[in-house]
Design an enzyme around this catalytic site. Structure first.
Site, PDB file in Angstrom:
ATOM      1  N   HIS A  48      -9.835  69.296  -6.439  1.00  0.00           N
ATOM      2  CA  HIS A  48      -9.771  68.060  -6.948  1.00  0.00           C
ATOM      3  C   HIS A  48     -10.798  67.118  -6.527  1.00  0.00           C
ATOM      4  CE1 HIS A  48      -7.622  66.906  -3.583  1.00  0.00           C
ATOM      5  NE2 HIS A  48      -7.852  65.798  -3.871  1.00  0.00           N
TER       6      HIS A  48
HETATM    7  C1  UD1 Z   1      -7.089  60.285  -5.031  1.00  0.00           C
HETATM    8  C2  UD1 Z   1      -7.600  59.882  -3.719  1.00  0.00           C
HETATM    9  C3  UD1 Z   1      -7.776  61.225  -2.756  1.00  0.00           C
HETATM   10  C4  UD1 Z   1      -6.576  62.368  -2.776  1.00  0.00           C
HETATM   11  C5  UD1 Z   1      -6.032  62.215  -4.232  1.00  0.00           C
HETATM   12  C6  UD1 Z   1      -4.597  63.105  -3.849  1.00  0.00           C
HETATM   13  C7  UD1 Z   1      -9.033  57.740  -3.587  1.00  0.00           C
HETATM   14  C8  UD1 Z   1     -10.194  57.257  -3.550  1.00  0.00           C
HETATM   15  N1  UD1 Z   1      -8.742  59.321  -3.801  1.00  0.00           N
HETATM   16  O1  UD1 Z   1      -7.968  61.018  -5.787  1.00  0.00           O
HETATM   17  O2  UD1 Z   1      -8.211  60.988  -1.573  1.00  0.00           O
HETATM   18  O3  UD1 Z   1      -6.975  63.384  -2.381  1.00  0.00           O
HETATM   19  O4  UD1 Z   1      -5.814  60.997  -4.774  1.00  0.00           O
HETATM   20  O5  UD1 Z   1      -4.194  63.972  -5.336  1.00  0.00           O
HETATM   21  O6  UD1 Z   1      -7.970  56.928  -3.609  1.00  0.00           O
HETATM   22  N2  UD1 Z   1      -5.445  60.696 -13.280  1.00  0.00           N
HETATM   23  C9  UD1 Z   1      -4.533  60.900 -14.382  1.00  0.00           C
HETATM   24  N3  UD1 Z   1      -3.255  60.991 -14.115  1.00  0.00           N
HETATM   25  C10 UD1 Z   1      -2.700  60.431 -12.817  1.00  0.00           C
HETATM   26  C11 UD1 Z   1      -3.710  60.408 -12.005  1.00  0.00           C
HETATM   27  C12 UD1 Z   1      -5.012  60.250 -12.084  1.00  0.00           C
HETATM   28  O7  UD1 Z   1      -4.697  61.396 -15.349  1.00  0.00           O
HETATM   29  O8  UD1 Z   1      -1.359  60.356 -12.731  1.00  0.00           O
HETATM   30  C13 UD1 Z   1      -6.856  60.926 -13.717  1.00  0.00           C
HETATM   31  C14 UD1 Z   1      -7.629  59.601 -14.000  1.00  0.00           C
HETATM   32  O9  UD1 Z   1      -8.401  60.182 -14.965  1.00  0.00           O
HETATM   33  C15 UD1 Z   1      -8.181  59.234 -12.917  1.00  0.00           C
HETATM   34  C16 UD1 Z   1      -8.445  60.358 -12.099  1.00  0.00           C
HETATM   35  O10 UD1 Z   1      -7.503  61.495 -12.580  1.00  0.00           O
HETATM   36  O11 UD1 Z   1      -9.415  58.394 -13.159  1.00  0.00           O
HETATM   37  C17 UD1 Z   1      -8.769  60.376 -10.543  1.00  0.00           C
HETATM   38  O12 UD1 Z   1      -7.700  59.554 -10.159  1.00  0.00           O
HETATM   39  P1  UD1 Z   1      -7.640  58.730  -8.899  1.00  0.00           P
HETATM   40  O13 UD1 Z   1      -6.328  58.468  -8.332  1.00  0.00           O
HETATM   41  O14 UD1 Z   1      -8.775  57.674  -9.002  1.00  0.00           O
HETATM   42  O15 UD1 Z   1      -8.444  59.614  -7.713  1.00  0.00           O
HETATM   43  P2  UD1 Z   1      -7.896  61.240  -7.332  1.00  0.00           P
HETATM   44  O16 UD1 Z   1      -9.140  62.210  -7.705  1.00  0.00           O
HETATM   45  O17 UD1 Z   1      -6.729  61.366  -7.652  1.00  0.00           O
HETATM   46  N1  UDP Z   2       0.531  69.584  -4.275  1.00  0.00           N
HETATM   47  C1  UDP Z   2       1.508  69.910  -5.031  1.00  0.00           C
HETATM   48  N2  UDP Z   2       1.390  70.062  -6.246  1.00  0.00           N
HETATM   49  C2  UDP Z   2       0.230  70.605  -6.772  1.00  0.00           C
HETATM   50  C3  UDP Z   2      -0.788  70.255  -5.705  1.00  0.00           C
HETATM   51  C4  UDP Z   2      -0.779  69.720  -4.434  1.00  0.00           C
HETATM   52  O1  UDP Z   2       2.661  69.433  -4.689  1.00  0.00           O
HETATM   53  O2  UDP Z   2       0.086  70.955  -7.816  1.00  0.00           O
HETATM   54  C5  UDP Z   2       0.970  68.848  -2.783  1.00  0.00           C
HETATM   55  C6  UDP Z   2       0.526  69.834  -1.531  1.00  0.00           C
HETATM   56  O3  UDP Z   2       1.571  70.738  -1.279  1.00  0.00           O
HETATM   57  C7  UDP Z   2       0.250  68.802  -0.512  1.00  0.00           C
HETATM   58  C8  UDP Z   2      -0.195  67.574  -1.476  1.00  0.00           C
HETATM   59  O4  UDP Z   2      -0.012  67.818  -2.597  1.00  0.00           O
HETATM   60  O5  UDP Z   2       1.430  68.340   0.148  1.00  0.00           O
HETATM   61  C9  UDP Z   2      -1.898  67.271  -1.183  1.00  0.00           C
HETATM   62  O6  UDP Z   2      -2.185  66.643  -2.205  1.00  0.00           O
HETATM   63  P1  UDP Z   2      -3.646  66.562  -2.747  1.00  0.00           P
HETATM   64  O7  UDP Z   2      -4.325  67.919  -2.663  1.00  0.00           O
HETATM   65  O8  UDP Z   2      -3.541  66.038  -4.243  1.00  0.00           O
HETATM   66  O9  UDP Z   2      -4.502  65.672  -1.857  1.00  0.00           O
HETATM   67  P2  UDP Z   2      -5.056  65.619  -0.407  1.00  0.00           P
HETATM   68  O10 UDP Z   2      -4.013  66.201   0.328  1.00  0.00           O
HETATM   69  O11 UDP Z   2      -6.535  66.289  -0.536  1.00  0.00           O
HETATM   70  O12 UDP Z   2      -5.409  64.005  -0.261  1.00  0.00           O
END
Ligand code: UD1
Ligand code: UDP
Length: 354
Positions: free
Chosen positions: A203
């Site tokens: 991601h």
């Molecule tokens: C965010 C965090 C990242 C973390 C990740 C965990 C920042 C800068 N990044 O990244 O550090 O590792 O969360 O998962 O804060 N979207 C949906 N539905 C949702 C959420 C997001 O469709 O419920 C889509 C949207 O198109 C959005 C994109 O995912 O633009 C990215 O979501 P965003 O929260 O901006 O960043 P993450 O990549 O999730």
């Molecule tokens: N996770 C989850 N379901 C998924 C993918 C991840 O419950 O489909 C959990 C995972 O076990 C961990 C956390 O989400 O506890 C990690 O989040 P993510 O990878 O989104 O973000 P990061 O840790 O890189 O910030």
């Protein structure tokens, strides 16, 4: 004592759950969900499974550019803090919700506690790196998961209010692993044999937003002669839709799963292949070798211990590392004793009484 906790993204629900459980026994907690993540499988499912109380405020910010998203959060969190006048604000990790919470609080002279302080990738192109550095320098209390994190803070001159408490994700892992036993049915539903598949997650924008890197990773995941299950983050799902991607026969793309299913998938995997921070650590906690789809990691101790290997997005390196992945005999305790939440709450209470 009244604490406002700010969460917004998937890993923050998981990190906040153990702390909230302990905190609410001794103090008042006001839970604020920024709305950064909002799909059922990215948000609600974690509140239900982890018995996290209903947020007192859901700011409904949603998705957008970094500046827009962080700015909206800043405005709305400030309103909450003005209304609630808490004794402290608790933020987690390194997302835009973390930085917005910390900034809103310090401008109102409300002390900030940062859980997962001191993490560094030294990659300034990661949005998280700025969020971490800025939050650490704004915070009054810095709760570090590892000695490495403490050392990084010292190098930046941050020595006051620094506590080595262990990792709250280890608390969550231990507490929920027993429950995850009930969720092994997901293996059956996906026709996976314990120890006979690779679990993957992707991601990071550096992978999903670069078609060359993303195609390379997918090609590598299609290569092994064993099933690969990839719960798709919505960011990745969107990138794949743009590419009109059709996976090879061994690669199972599924919706994001809840935490208990994720723990079950992690604990039974032969190998985990990921660019997630949390999943790298959970691989170690589960005793499963990890192949990390990045050039650097914040969780350097998993690499030093020999359980994690950094391969970037090069398909040949990924395939070779996944094939070679095997557990080691020794596994030092890296993330504390599973009581990080209690230690954090003890410090918060002691500080509050001064
Ligand atoms: C965010 C965090 C990242 C973390 C990740 C965990 C920042 C800068 N990044 O990244 O550090 O590792 O969360 O998962 O804060 N979207 C949906 N539905 C949702 C959420 C997001 O469709 O419920 C889509 C949207 O198109 C959005 C994109 O995912 O633009 C990215 O979501 P965003 O929260 O901006 O960043 P993450 O990549 O999730
Ligand atoms: N996770 C989850 N379901 C998924 C993918 C991840 O419950 O489909 C959990 C995972 O076990 C961990 C956390 O989400 O506890 C990690 O989040 P993510 O990878 O989104 O973000 P990061 O840790 O890189 O910030």
């Amino acid at each position: 004592m009244k604490i406002v906790t700010i969460v917004g993204a998937r890993p923050q629900f998981i990190k906040a759950a153990p702390v909230s459980r302990v905190l609410r026994q001794v103090a008042g907690e006001v839970l604020v969900h920024t709305g950064q993540h909002y799909d059922h499988q990215m948000s609600r499912i974690f509140f239900t499974e982890l018995h996290i109380p209903e947020p007192d405020y859901n700011l409904g910010v949603g998705s957008g550019s970094h500046g827009w998203q962080t700015g909206q959060m800043l405005l709305k969190i400030e309103e909450v803090l003005l209304a609630e006048r808490p004794d402290g604000v608790l933020v987690y990790g390194d997302t835009n919700s973390t930085l917005a919470g910390a900034l809103a609080a310090v401008k109102l002279h409300i002390p900030v506690a940062h859980v997962e302080a001191g993490l560094r990738s030294f990659n300034r192109r990661m949005p998280e790196e700025h969020n971490r550095v800025l939050t650490d320098h704004a915070a009054d209390l810095l709760f570090c998961p590892t000695q490495n994190a403490v050392d990084f803070l010292v190098r930046e001159g941050l020595v006051e209010g620094v506590y080595l408490v262990g990792d709250v994700m280890y608390d969550a892992f231990l507490y929920n692993s027993a429950l995850a036993g009930d969720h092994v049915s997901i293996l059956g539903a996906l026709a996976l044999e314990p120890g006979g598949y690779v679990l993957a997650t992707v991601h990071r924008p550096s992978n999903t937003d670069d078609p060359v890197r993303l195609r390379g990773i997918l090609r590598a995941l299609e290569a092994p002669g064993e099933p690969v299950v990839l719960p798709l983050h919505p960011r990745t799902a969107k990138a794949l839709a743009t590419m009109a991607y059709r996976p090879g026969a061994n690669l199972h793309l599924i919706e994001p799963v809840g935490y208990l299913n994720m723990l079950a998938l992690e604990r039974q995997a032969r190998c985990i292949c990921t660019d997630s921070g949390g999943v790298q650590k959970e691989a170690y906690m589960a005793g499963v070798p990890c192949v990390t789809l990045r050039e650097e990691t914040e969780w350097v101790e998993t690499v030093a211990a020999g359980w994690n290997v950094l391969v970037g997005a090069d398909p040949d390196r990924i395939v070779a590392a996944v094939r070679a992945a095997a557990p080691l005999e020794t596994q030092p305790a890296l993330y504390g004793d599973g009581r990080a939440a209690e230690k954090i709450v003890d410090v918060l209470m002691a500080r509050g009484q001064r």
